[in-house]
Design a protein around this motif. Structure first.
Motif, short mmCIF file in Angstrom:
data_model
loop_
_atom_site.label_atom_id
_atom_site.label_comp_id
_atom_site.label_asym_id
_atom_site.label_seq_id
_atom_site.Cartn_x
_atom_site.Cartn_y
_atom_site.Cartn_z
N VAL A 32 4.56 13.28 0.13
CA VAL A 32 3.61 12.19 -0.09
C VAL A 32 4.24 10.85 0.26
O VAL A 32 3.66 10.03 0.99
CB VAL A 32 3.13 12.18 -1.56
N LEU A 33 5.45 10.62 -0.24
CA LEU A 33 6.09 9.33 0.01
C LEU A 33 6.42 9.15 1.49
O LEU A 33 6.24 8.07 2.06
CB LEU A 33 7.36 9.20 -0.82
N ALA A 34 6.90 10.20 2.13
CA ALA A 34 7.18 10.12 3.57
C ALA A 34 5.91 9.84 4.35
O ALA A 34 5.91 9.09 5.34
CB ALA A 34 7.84 11.41 4.04
N SER A 35 4.81 10.42 3.92
CA SER A 35 3.53 10.19 4.61
C SER A 35 3.06 8.75 4.46
O SER A 35 2.61 8.13 5.42
CB SER A 35 2.46 11.15 4.06
N THR A 36 3.18 8.21 3.24
CA THR A 36 2.68 6.85 3.03
C THR A 36 3.48 5.83 3.82
O THR A 36 2.92 4.87 4.37
CB THR A 36 2.72 6.48 1.53
N PHE A 37 4.80 6.02 3.91
CA PHE A 37 5.59 5.10 4.72
C PHE A 37 5.48 5.42 6.20
O PHE A 37 5.52 4.53 7.05
CB PHE A 37 7.06 5.11 4.28
N GLY A 38 5.33 6.69 6.54
CA GLY A 38 5.18 7.06 7.94
C GLY A 38 3.95 6.47 8.58
O GLY A 38 3.93 6.20 9.79
N VAL A 39 2.92 6.22 7.77
CA VAL A 39 1.70 5.61 8.30
C VAL A 39 1.97 4.23 8.88
O VAL A 39 1.28 3.77 9.80
CB VAL A 39 0.62 5.54 7.19
N LEU A 40 3.01 3.55 8.37
CA LEU A 40 3.37 2.25 8.92
C LEU A 40 3.74 2.35 10.40
O LEU A 40 3.68 1.35 11.13
CB LEU A 40 4.54 1.63 8.15
N GLY A 41 4.10 3.54 10.84
CA GLY A 41 4.40 3.74 12.25
C GLY A 41 3.21 3.55 13.16
O GLY A 41 3.36 3.44 14.38
N LEU A 42 2.00 3.52 12.59
CA LEU A 42 0.79 3.30 13.39
C LEU A 42 0.52 1.82 13.62
O LEU A 42 -0.37 1.48 14.40
CB LEU A 42 -0.42 3.93 12.68
N ASN A 49 0.82 -1.20 0.00
CA ASN A 49 0.00 0.00 0.00
C ASN A 49 0.86 1.26 0.00
O ASN A 49 0.64 2.19 -0.77
CB ASN A 49 -0.91 0.02 1.23
N ALA A 50 1.85 1.29 0.90
CA ALA A 50 2.71 2.47 1.00
C ALA A 50 3.49 2.68 -0.28
O ALA A 50 3.60 3.81 -0.79
CB ALA A 50 3.67 2.31 2.19
N LEU A 51 4.04 1.60 -0.83
CA LEU A 51 4.86 1.71 -2.03
C LEU A 51 4.04 2.18 -3.23
O LEU A 51 4.43 3.12 -3.94
CB LEU A 51 5.51 0.36 -2.33
N VAL A 52 2.89 1.55 -3.47
CA VAL A 52 2.08 1.88 -4.65
C VAL A 52 1.50 3.28 -4.54
O VAL A 52 1.54 4.06 -5.51
CB VAL A 52 0.98 0.83 -4.85
N PHE A 53 0.96 3.63 -3.37
CA PHE A 53 0.43 4.98 -3.20
C PHE A 53 1.53 6.01 -3.40
O PHE A 53 1.33 7.05 -4.05
CB PHE A 53 -0.20 5.13 -1.81
N GLY A 54 2.71 5.74 -2.83
CA GLY A 54 3.79 6.71 -2.92
C GLY A 54 4.29 6.92 -4.32
O GLY A 54 4.36 8.05 -4.82
N VAL A 55 4.67 5.83 -5.02
CA VAL A 55 5.28 6.00 -6.34
C VAL A 55 4.26 6.48 -7.36
O VAL A 55 4.58 7.31 -8.23
CB VAL A 55 5.96 4.70 -6.83
N THR A 56 3.01 6.00 -7.28
CA THR A 56 2.01 6.44 -8.25
C THR A 56 1.75 7.94 -8.10
O THR A 56 1.67 8.67 -9.10
CB THR A 56 0.70 5.66 -8.07
#
Length: 702
Positions: A631-641, A239-246
């Motif tokens: 955007v990319l930092a946000s998508t991966f940062g969500v994994l911190g939850l 999810n993080a990868l696809v949302f970020g790169v797209t």
């Protein structure tokens, strides 16, 4: 050659053509209609079987593969601990015996009577469960049955492999939907701040959602029909990868399209030009990330090996959506989609008074001092790497204390430390009589079971309990000693499960770091050299990304250790963090340097032309790349939850690294290096020499 030059133009004309755009939209409607039902089944393809996680070729993996040849097949014991301070009572023993009878129909093997501890304060009931995708559900049934009707004061805890599976299933099952929603909200906020438009922000978000659906459908079909392994937690990374790169690719194309709308009266011509000029960095970025991920095929770890093709599928799906669906949608909507800041034909480019223009003016007078200062900051953060410990124990697998850990501690108070996850020795039946005594003589072995024959009588299995916990260094030393002791009397014997699996996982992670990291560096460097047609620029860019990685690793370790109170990094984190940071971090430098190269090629020959091209490239790409980084930092940062420590550490490490790369390395350090190196930055390419300038684009009527 003529065909190769016309091909990019023809491909760019498909989604931007007056009639072809409608065909592209209809095609994507059909693709989404087919993909959504399959994408919804991806969770059904997730496998929790331990054999798929284990390293290829390891002894512990061989033990898992041989398990079906024994009665009961692949088992994951559920260990129920009944404990009472001062000694268990007759009622406690009756309760444990009753549970043994009630749980027998659920078990995959014989449920032996409860075993008493030497101190008389605990009972241990082992319930053998089938190690399959329904293990967590069965474990919950076991725990619920044991807790029902317990005598007052009796503590009952479930631990062992079944308890661990239940805790992990609960952790992942509760967060997937919430994480996806949080990711979408964060991306939406960043896009709203970027465009300040009531409609435009929807398009990158919609494209990211479609990319994720198509990716999930492809992964599900490969899992069902091609044996692709999908592990717990892989969907969160996907999810993080696809949302970020797209979203990143969409932002880059949108920025270039906005520029071209000022130079072309017809929006179709503007999109064709935008696609031609943006295709090289976007395709190169997708190639960098996807090929970097495919380097994981050299890994031994099952999770790492499977993530490579799955991640590459996600990146390529994002590329396909952004280069076809997004252009067609933008052309259909017209210029008004940018409202209220609509780019008109013939408008002058925005005045160079933005943030990144000012940054360039600050860097230009003393570029060497600037990049040395940036290097000093990164080196200071990198110093944190010196204190890193790797290898989390079971107590810190989740961010909260799981019930299986509490059960393991309770059991360790009354039984040997390795009781919750015993070792398994599998040998030829003829060697089994010699294998048992050889194992019993190894220091650290608490108990050796009797050999159990396989269903065909050719093999024998021996269960071994160690004195120490399976994730302890002492237990790992015992495993190595056991394997050495068996080499003579039972050379065919393999040792797996428990501490052996932990040891093999750690060894495999070390192998994967040695094998994958140099491969990724080599592949990414070659792609940069091909795109930039130079050697010096790629080497300098790669050096900045590597330094940025170590700075992020050191800084994040300080956060993990002193803010989150985590004693170590998970063994997955260093490799995953490196892979995502190098592959994704190179992206932003690639976007910047490729645009700088274009601007330098348009300018006058000599140092002045190079300097102007660097500053112009920074000014025109700074805003879009900064937004993409957020955007990319946000998508991966969500994994911190997530409640899973490994995911928290990967997410925060990549988020910190992307922010460092976006706002320090790419925006300040790389331009400073390019200015300091002069035209030598492009050596040995054409731009390293004095060359005639290319004509800049002029507004055209079509």
């Amino acid at each position: 050659m003529l065909l190769s030059r016309k091909l990019p133009g023809r491909l760019a004309g498909l989604p931007s053509g007056r009639r072809a755009k409608w065909a592209v939209l209809l095609l994507w409607v059909a693709i989404v209609a087919v993909a959504v039902p399959f994408a919804g089944k991806l969770s059904d393809a997730v496998q929790s079987k331990s054999a798929a996680e284990l390293p290829r070729g390891a002894q512990s993996t061989r033990v898992e593969e041989l398990a079906p040849r024994f009665a009961g097949g692949e088992l994951a014991p559920g260990l129920l601990v009944y404990a009472r301070d001062g000694g268990v009572t007759a009622a406690d023993r009756a309760k444990a015996r009753a549970d043994a009878g009630a749980l027998a129909p659920l078990a995959a093997g014989r449920v032996e009577p409860p075993a008493a501890s030497r101190d008389g304060e605990a009972l241990l009931l082992t319930v053998p469960l089938a190690d399959d995708d329904d293990l967590a559900d069965r474990a919950k049934t076991v725990r619920d049955r044991a807790e029902r009707g317990a005598p007052p004061g009796l503590r009952i805890m479930l631990t062992g492999p079944a308890g661990n599976a239940l805790d992990m299933g609960d952790a992942f099952g509760k967060v997937d939907g919430a994480l996806l929603a949080a990711t979408a909200v964060l991306v939406m906020l960043v896009l709203l701040m970027t465009y300040r438009s009531p409609l435009l922000w929807l398009l990158p978000l919609l494209n990211a959602a479609i990319s994720l659906q198509v990716t999930s459908a492809v992964v599900y079909l490969l899992a069902e029909h091609a044996g692709l392994y999908v592990a717990d937690g892989m969907s969160a990374i996907l999810n993080a990868l696809v949302f970020g790169v797209t979203t990143d690719y969409a932002l880059l194309l949108l920025a270039r399209y906005r520029e071209e709308l000022r130079a072309h009266e017809d929006r179709h011509a503007a999109m064709r030009a935008a696609l031609r000029r943006a295709a090289a960095p976007i395709v190169a970025s997708a190639a960098t990330v996807s090929v970097g991920l495919l380097c994981l095929l050299a890994a031994d770890m099952g999770f790492n090996y499977a993530l490579g093709p799955i991640g590459a599928i996600g990146v390529l799906c994002g590329l396909l959506v952004v280069m076809s669906l997004l252009p067609a949608t933008l052309v259909v909507f017209g210029r008004w989609v940018f409202w209220p800041r609509i780019p008109r034909f013939g408008d002058a480019p925005p005045a160079r008074t933005g943030l990144w223009e000012r940054v360039g003016r600050l860097v230009a007078p003393r570029p060497r001092l600037v990049w040395i200062g940036c290097l000093a900051v990164l080196a200071a953060l990198s110093a944190g790497v010196l204190g890193i410990s790797t290898g989390l124990d079971r107590d810190h697998t989740l961010t909260t204390t799981p019930s299986s850990s509490l059960g393991r501690h309770l059991m360790a108070e009354h039984f040997p430390g390795g009781q919750d996850r015993p070792l398994t020795v599998v040998a030829d039946a003829a060697a089994a009589p010699a294998a048992g005594p050889a194992v019993a003589r190894v220091p650290g072995v608490a108990r050796v079971g009797r050999p159990a024959p396989s269903t065909d009588g050719r093999l024998a299995r021996i269960d071994v309990v160690l004195d120490d916990a399976p994730d302890s260094p002492a237990a790992w030393r015992t495993v190595r000693d056991m394997r050495a002791a068996l080499a003579g009397p039972a050379p065919s014997a393999v040792v797996g499960a428990g501490a052996a699996s932990e040891l093999d996982l750690a060894d495999a992670q070390a192998h994967d770091r040695r094998a994958v990291i140099p491969l990724v560096l080599g592949v990414v460097l070659v792609i940069l050299m091909v795109l930039l047609r130079a050697l010096v620029a790629p080497l300098l860019v790669m050096a900045t990304v590597i330094v940025s990685y170590f700075a992020a690793l050191g800084g994040s370790w300080l956060l993990f250790r002193y803010a989150l109170d985590l004693p170590a990094l998970d063994t997955q984190v260093a490799l995953m963090g490196f892979l995502f940071m190098v592959a994704l971090g190179v992206d932003y430098n690639l976007f910047l340097v490729s645009r700088v190269r274009e601007e330098v090629g348009r300018g006058p020959a000599g140092p002045a032309g190079h300097r102007a091209g660097v500053l112009r490239g920074l000014a025109v790409t700074g805003g879009v790349i900064s937004s993409a980084g957020l955007v990319l930092a946000s998508t991966f940062g969500v994994l911190g939850l997530m409640p899973v420590t490994m995911m928290v550490q990967i997410g925060l490490l990549v988020a910190i690294g992307v922010l460092l790369d976006t706002f320090l390395v790419r925006s300040v350090m790389v331009p400073a290096l390019a200015l300091d190196a002069g035209r030598g930055f492009w050596w040995p390419g054409r731009l390293a020499r004095a060359v005639p300038a290319e004509a800049p684009p002029v507004p055209q009527k079509v």
